[in-house]
Design an enzyme around this catalytic site. Structure first.
Site, PDB file in Angstrom:
ATOM      1  N   THR A 399       0.848  -1.194   0.000  1.00 23.22           N
ATOM      2  CA  THR A 399       0.000   0.000   0.000  1.00 23.22           C
ATOM      3  C   THR A 399       0.884   1.244   0.000  1.00 23.22           C
ATOM      4  O   THR A 399       2.084   1.164   0.258  1.00 23.22           O
ATOM      5  CB  THR A 399      -0.916  -0.025   1.242  1.00 23.22           C
ATOM      6  OG1 THR A 399      -1.642  -1.258   1.253  1.00 23.22           O
ATOM      7  CG2 THR A 399      -1.894   1.116   1.290  1.00 23.22           C
ATOM      8  N   ASP A 439      -8.672 -10.034   0.736  1.00 21.82           N
ATOM      9  CA  ASP A 439      -8.960  -9.398   2.022  1.00 21.82           C
ATOM     10  C   ASP A 439     -10.265  -9.898   2.620  1.00 21.82           C
ATOM     11  O   ASP A 439     -10.569  -9.616   3.781  1.00 21.82           O
ATOM     12  CB  ASP A 439      -9.046  -7.872   1.861  1.00 21.82           C
ATOM     13  CG  ASP A 439      -7.683  -7.207   1.876  1.00 21.82           C
ATOM     14  OD1 ASP A 439      -6.682  -7.905   2.106  1.00 21.82           O
ATOM     15  OD2 ASP A 439      -7.612  -5.987   1.640  1.00 21.82           O
TER      16      ASP A 439
END
Length: 581
Positions: A399, A439
């Site tokens: 990220t 996720d």
């Protein structure tokens, strides 16, 4: 079909910055927290505008846009397009993002949700084998079935319609130019390629990142990306439809449906139907300030704010005292217990009121200043509509984060991702596709058969920990813009950032450079190299289980010290750059 509805919070008394100055400072690159006394490091300072990103190319592109009169949103778009090229392991147009924006003129804070969605054909058994057992995580990640419908282009387009000052096409030019002329491969990019090796990538991505002998592109190698330049050019000229409709969309679907491993079921209709959303910011009080973040489907805002609320009025000063770290760890355990059970995409699941003051106060009573909770259980928050099962979702730290304040006082805190490093390892037209669907919980129900909130469902957005945050001073002016990469560790990283400013009185760079720590309802994790610090033995005496690990936060921070006083810091463990005017 890609429209959104606005929800924002009115704020008041924003102080305009003084006239811009031309001085500019850039920190020395690449030291680690163990190489210097973090309290002695100096931040970058400015008077009117500031950019902090994870890469110097992106920071310079964003700063150039601000110098041309661009807004904070304009600068964030330019930075993200460049990051797609130069930091492909972390984010890009093949992924998603959450953006928190402060509108200085109207004193509004609002959020944009560009999280990926599952294809309409997705079933709850997406990551189960024929016998109903979850498949191994690596098998799921590096596959077509892990790819969610990318949301970042739609999100940025909507944010630009609302808050852009320069033409959309102008914001893509820095990335287009750099993709054609090339950029030098950095030590971080080379190190990650070396670590994973060529066999971890599907053929097209392997050919881009490695030579014919399978060696990663060396440090200093000038890496060009003409396909990405062409893709960005199309989006620049015709907007998001160039991505979600037509040839780019066809190539995305083709790559997903024909992936060498576990082909996915994404269709052209999934891309055409994608909608970026505005959602209400979640806000809470801490130390006389208002802390605002992103609500579900991100767990970041709720969990950061709940953890701060659980800390309560009890001081955690001085910095890195055992008593303070213990209280922070216990607060995070309790907050993570609730996060893991209750938070998911609230278009599908009714998320209870985890910030209810009475509920938080009752949970706070569970913190013993002398004895650690081994593992916290979730509570019984108000407005819980139905039982939800025990969740075992994983989240990988691939990220990036962007913090920007422009010359008019507008602020952007944006965290974006393609999930694990290099995402699904599938590359299309010069950009990598995400693996965000991993996720989700692989199991749709727990052992008791109770549905898990974060289970796979069609068109659902997976839970995230991304936590773009803006802290408002008592007079409701912007005081802090902060966020971080790091998977589920984002939450303790951002808590550290806020506590470092408000309780420990550290400057922005000292906060970013200081040792990372936290608990995700398990061991007390401490950054490698600090195991011998005196506070560790004291924490063990309180019953904390200590685990040292690599904790490269990537915190990017802006703190406003006054109407014409900004300071910035970036994690020295990465390749970030602060630029200020």
């Amino acid at each position: 079909m890609r429209s959104i509805f606005a929800i924002a919070i009115l704020l008041s008394a924003f102080q305009q910055p003084a006239e811009a100055q031309t001085s500019r400072a850039e920190p020395e690159p690449g030291t680690t927290a163990t190489e210097t006394s973090f309290a002695d490091v100096e931040p970058v300072r400015g008077t009117s505008q500031m950019v902090v990103t994870a890469n110097s190319h992106a920071s310079r592109a964003a700063d150039a846009i601000l110098d041309k009169g661009g807004s904070a949103v304009d600068a964030a778009i330019a930075a993200q397009m460049v990051l797609t090229l130069v930091e492909p392991q972390s984010s890009g147009i093949g992924g998603g993002a959450f953006l928190l924006h402060f509108d200085a003129e109207n004193r509004l804070v609002g959020t944009y949700d560009g999280r990926e969605t599952t294809p309409a054909l997705s079933g709850e058994d997406r990551f189960l084998d024929d016998e109903g057992v979850p498949i191994p995580w690596p098998e799921a990640v590096f596959s077509g079935s892990s790819v969610g419908v990318p949301g970042i282009i739609a999100m940025l387009e909507e944010a630009h319609k609302d808050h852009g000052a320069l033409p959309w096409a102008d914001l893509f030019q820095p990335a287009i130019d750099l993709a054609r002329t090339g950029f030098e491969v950095s030590p971080r990019l080379n190190g990650l390629l070396t670590r994973f090796g060529p066999d971890a990538f599907f053929p097209a991505a392997r050919d881009y990142f490695f030579d014919d002998q399978g060696a990663p592109r060396p440090v200093g190698f000038v890496l060009k990306n003409e396909p990405l330049a062409e893709t960005l050019g199309l989006i620049a000229q015709t907007g998001g439809d160039a991505f979600y409709l037509g040839d780019v969309a066809k190539d995305i679907v083709d790559a997903v449906q024909n992936a060498p491993r576990r082909p996915g079921d994404m269709t052209l209709l999934d891309l055409a139907d994608y909608v970026a959303k505005r959602r209400p910011a979640v806000c809470g009080a801490f130390r006389g300030r208002t802390v605002c973040g992103m609500g579900p489907p991100s767990s970041g805002g709720l969990t950061v704010i709940q953890a701060l609320g659980l800390v309560g009025r009890t001081s955690v000063s001085p910095a890195y005292s055992a008593s303070g770290l213990h209280r922070l760890a216990e607060a995070q355990k309790l907050a993570f217990a609730d996060r893991n059970r209750f938070i998911a995409d609230n278009d599908f699941v009714a998320v209870p009121d985890l910030l209810n003051s009475g509920y938080v106060a009752s949970r706070r009573q569970l913190i013993d200043p002398e004895q650690a909770i081994e593992r916290a259980e979730p509570g019984n928050p108000p407005a819980l509509p139905e039982p939800v099962g025990v969740d075992g979702s994983a989240e990988s730290p691939g990220t990036t984060h962007i913090s920007i304040v422009d010359q008019n006082g507008n602020a952007v805190s944006m965290t974006s991702s393609i999930e694990s490093a290099f995402g699904s390892r599938l590359i299309v037209r010069g950009f990598l596709l995400n693996n965000q669907l991993t996720d989700f919980s692989f199991r749709p129900t727990d052992e008791d058969g109770t549905p898990i909130a974060n289970r796979v469902q069609p068109k659902k957005r997976p839970r995230s920990s991304m936590a773009p945050t803006i802290v408002f001073a008592p007079d409701n002016s912007v005081e802090m813009v902060v966020g971080s990469p790091g998977g589920s560790r984002i939450i303790p990283y951002v808590v550290k950032g806020i506590v470092g400013h408000l309780d420990w009185s550290l400057n922005a760079q000292a906060i970013a450079s200081s040792p990372n720590f936290g608990s995700r309802n398990g061991p007390f994790e401490i950054e490698e190299g600090f195991e011998g610090e005196p506070y560790i033995a004291e924490l063990e005496a309180k019953g904390q289980t200590i685990r040292a690990s690599g904790m490269t936060s990537g915190l990017n921070i802006i703190i406003r010290r006054g109407p014409a006083s900004l300071e910035g810091g970036t994690d020295p463990r990465r390749e970030g750059l602060v630029i200020a005017d």
